[in-house]
Design a protein around this motif. Structure first.
Motif, PDB file in Angstrom:
ATOM      1  N   PRO A  42       0.994  -1.421   0.308  1.00 10.25           N
ATOM      2  CA  PRO A  42      -0.186   0.104  -0.069  1.00 10.25           C
ATOM      3  C   PRO A  42       0.801   1.322   0.262  1.00 10.25           C
ATOM      4  O   PRO A  42       2.344   1.083   0.674  1.00 10.25           O
ATOM      5  CB  PRO A  42      -0.843   0.082   0.551  1.00 10.25           C
ATOM      6  N   LEU A  43       0.376   2.119  -0.913  1.00 16.37           N
ATOM      7  CA  LEU A  43       1.092   3.844  -0.529  1.00 16.37           C
ATOM      8  C   LEU A  43       1.031   4.439   0.667  1.00 16.37           C
ATOM      9  O   LEU A  43      -0.307   4.725   1.033  1.00 16.37           O
ATOM     10  CB  LEU A  43       0.328   4.543  -1.342  1.00 16.37           C
ATOM     11  N   LYS A  44       2.499   4.657   1.271  1.00 19.76           N
ATOM     12  CA  LYS A  44       2.430   5.314   2.776  1.00 19.76           C
ATOM     13  C   LYS A  44       3.153   6.070   2.192  1.00 19.76           C
ATOM     14  O   LYS A  44       4.490   5.905   1.582  1.00 19.76           O
ATOM     15  CB  LYS A  44       2.758   4.410   3.693  1.00 19.76           C
ATOM     16  N   LYS A  45       3.276   7.613   3.079  1.00 20.04           N
ATOM     17  CA  LYS A  45       4.428   8.842   2.621  1.00 20.04           C
ATOM     18  C   LYS A  45       5.486   7.651   3.798  1.00 20.04           C
ATOM     19  O   LYS A  45       6.220   6.935   4.393  1.00 20.04           O
ATOM     20  CB  LYS A  45       3.755   9.484   3.897  1.00 20.04           C
ATOM     21  N   PHE A  50       6.398   3.689  -2.048  1.00 14.15           N
ATOM     22  CA  PHE A  50       5.693   5.471  -2.781  1.00 14.15           C
ATOM     23  C   PHE A  50       7.057   5.722  -3.531  1.00 14.15           C
ATOM     24  O   PHE A  50       6.422   6.836  -4.630  1.00 14.15           O
ATOM     25  CB  PHE A  50       5.669   6.071  -1.653  1.00 14.15           C
ATOM     26  N   TRP A 105      -2.002  14.056   0.139  1.00 16.58           N
ATOM     27  CA  TRP A 105      -3.228  12.983   1.192  1.00 16.58           C
ATOM     28  C   TRP A 105      -3.690  12.955   0.968  1.00 16.58           C
ATOM     29  O   TRP A 105      -4.506  13.865   1.317  1.00 16.58           O
ATOM     30  CB  TRP A 105      -2.118  12.390   1.779  1.00 16.58           C
ATOM     31  N   THR A 110      -7.026   7.187  -0.071  1.00 16.27           N
ATOM     32  CA  THR A 110      -6.894   8.440  -1.216  1.00 16.27           C
ATOM     33  C   THR A 110      -5.997   9.268  -1.706  1.00 16.27           C
ATOM     34  O   THR A 110      -5.596   9.759  -0.019  1.00 16.27           O
ATOM     35  CB  THR A 110      -8.410   8.342  -2.407  1.00 16.27           C
ATOM     36  N   LEU A 111      -5.683   9.029  -2.576  1.00 19.15           N
ATOM     37  CA  LEU A 111      -4.298  10.630  -3.048  1.00 19.15           C
ATOM     38  C   LEU A 111      -3.977  11.064  -4.118  1.00 19.15           C
ATOM     39  O   LEU A 111      -5.083  10.235  -4.737  1.00 19.15           O
ATOM     40  CB  LEU A 111      -2.919   9.816  -2.052  1.00 19.15           C
ATOM     41  N   THR A 224      -5.105   4.386  -2.272  1.00 19.45           N
ATOM     42  CA  THR A 224      -3.645   3.570  -1.724  1.00 19.45           C
ATOM     43  C   THR A 224      -3.421   2.800  -0.745  1.00 19.45           C
ATOM     44  O   THR A 224      -2.695   1.822  -1.447  1.00 19.45           O
ATOM     45  CB  THR A 224      -3.569   4.977  -0.248  1.00 19.45           C
ATOM     46  N   GLN A 226      -4.591   1.115   1.412  1.00 19.09           N
ATOM     47  CA  GLN A 226      -4.293   0.385   2.650  1.00 19.09           C
ATOM     48  C   GLN A 226      -5.600   0.208   3.048  1.00 19.09           C
ATOM     49  O   GLN A 226      -5.084  -0.609   3.713  1.00 19.09           O
ATOM     50  CB  GLN A 226      -3.626   2.247   3.643  1.00 19.09           C
TER      51      GLN A 226
END
Length: 336
Positions: A42-45, A50, A105, A110-111, A224, A226
């Motif tokens: 999953p997309l995370k900072k 990412f 973000w 979502t982003l 994302t 998540q």
């Protein structure tokens, strides 16, 4: 004398532990792998995933071919009654660098971002320089003429007069650079100056990739992954829309609706507005925004999986199906 039985017991115990460990690995290894993927994909900072998604390390290659019209004058002289003779040239090769910019973000999983692409001409991989010229269809002119198919006779005559004044021809000589990155077009420039504001073309140059090099595109909003891994990078909104409004039947029935077929009574005056003879239905399928922007896909795929890609240049979503299993850098992968 007791040492040997003790050593034997230790060896048996150690062997049993190894066997049990092997069985456990066989039973739960895939689950462990899936767990690791689910936690890292999953997309995370500030994560590796990412950064790879934001600025992919891959270098896409674009190869463009042009078809030179060798009998354009003869074709026009015979009013299009003979076949066009084409000669293929290319490829003209460009490498690409993709980067997502203006990443924002959102609290709903979502982003948002804009996709920026840079194109670099690869002379060593191309047939010739970008200054090569060919006789090619005049796409703005032919598009304008096509849109007049169901216009009134007065409108057609007015456009014919304008085209005669501008001395435009259905074929013209253009360089690869001009066709790719844009050239001044008198028809587009005229349309921009005389059409009402709502119908003006937003540019006065034409090029297959005009305005796309080193320019951030429309805003994507994607999941994302998540909350649900199968939604990884899936588009939720593009350019403020969850579905397109492009694919409509272009024929207005004059009553606020659309038609799939128009007819003009040949016995009536040529200026008569075409009449709707068959109501249209909305084409929801063509207007769907499905899948990702092609820089990432969900995991846990198999031979029955279908991948969806939204291609804004085509205003359509495309799908990819499984073709074969291959090896890539000694890893088993699926080719779609």
């Amino acid at each position: 004398m007791l040492k040997r039985p003790i050593l034997t017991s230790v060896a048996i115990t150690f062997g049993v532990i190894l066997i049990l460990s092997g069985v456990i690995c066989l039973l739960f290894f895939q689950s462990l792998v899936d767990f690791i993927i689910a936690s890292r994909l999953p997309l995370k900072k500030d994560t590796e995933t990412f950064e790879l998604w934001r600025k992919p390390p891959a270098t896409p290659i674009l190869r463009v071919y042009f078809f030179n019209v060798t009998n354009a004058d003869e074709f026009i002289k015979n009013n299009g009654t003979i076949k066009l003779v084409l000669q293929e040239f290319g490829p003209y090769t460009y490498s690409e660098k993709w980067e997502k910019v203006n990443v924002t973000w959102h609290p709903n999983g979502t982003l948002s971002y804009r996709q920026k692409k840079l194109f670099y001409f690869e002379r060593d991989l191309s047939q010739g320089p970008q200054d090569d010229t060919y006789v090619l269809p005049n796409i703005p002119l032919l598009s304008a003429l096509s849109s007049l198919k169901y216009s009134t006779g007065v409108a057609k005559k007015a456009v014919a007069t304008i085209l005669d004044i501008l001395k435009l021809q259905p074929f013209h000589e253009r360089s690869v650079r001009e066709m790719m990155w844009g050239y001044d077009d008198p028809l587009l420039r005229l349309g921009k100056s005389i059409l009402p504001e709502g119908k003006r073309v937003p540019f006065d140059k034409f090029g297959l990739f005009y305005g796309k090099n080193d320019t951030a595109g429309q805003v994507y909003t994607v999941f994302t992954g998540q909350e649900k891994l199968s939604d990884f990078a899936r588009i939720n909104v593009w350019n403020g829309k969850q579905r397109l409004d492009i694919w409509k039947n272009p024929y207005d029935d004059g009553q606020g609706g659309n038609c799939t077929k128009l007819e003009i009574d040949e016995e009536e005056d040529e200026d008569e507005v075409p009449k709707c003879v068959r109501p249209a239905r909305d084409d929801d399928y063509c207007n769907m925004i499905n899948g990702t922007d092609a820089t990432g896909f969900p995991s846990m795929l198999n031979e029955n999986s279908t991948l969806y890609i939204f291609q804004p240049d085509l205003c359509r979503s495309l799908h990819l199906t499984y073709k074969e299993s291959v090896q890539q850098q000694e890893l088993p992968v699926f080719r779609y």
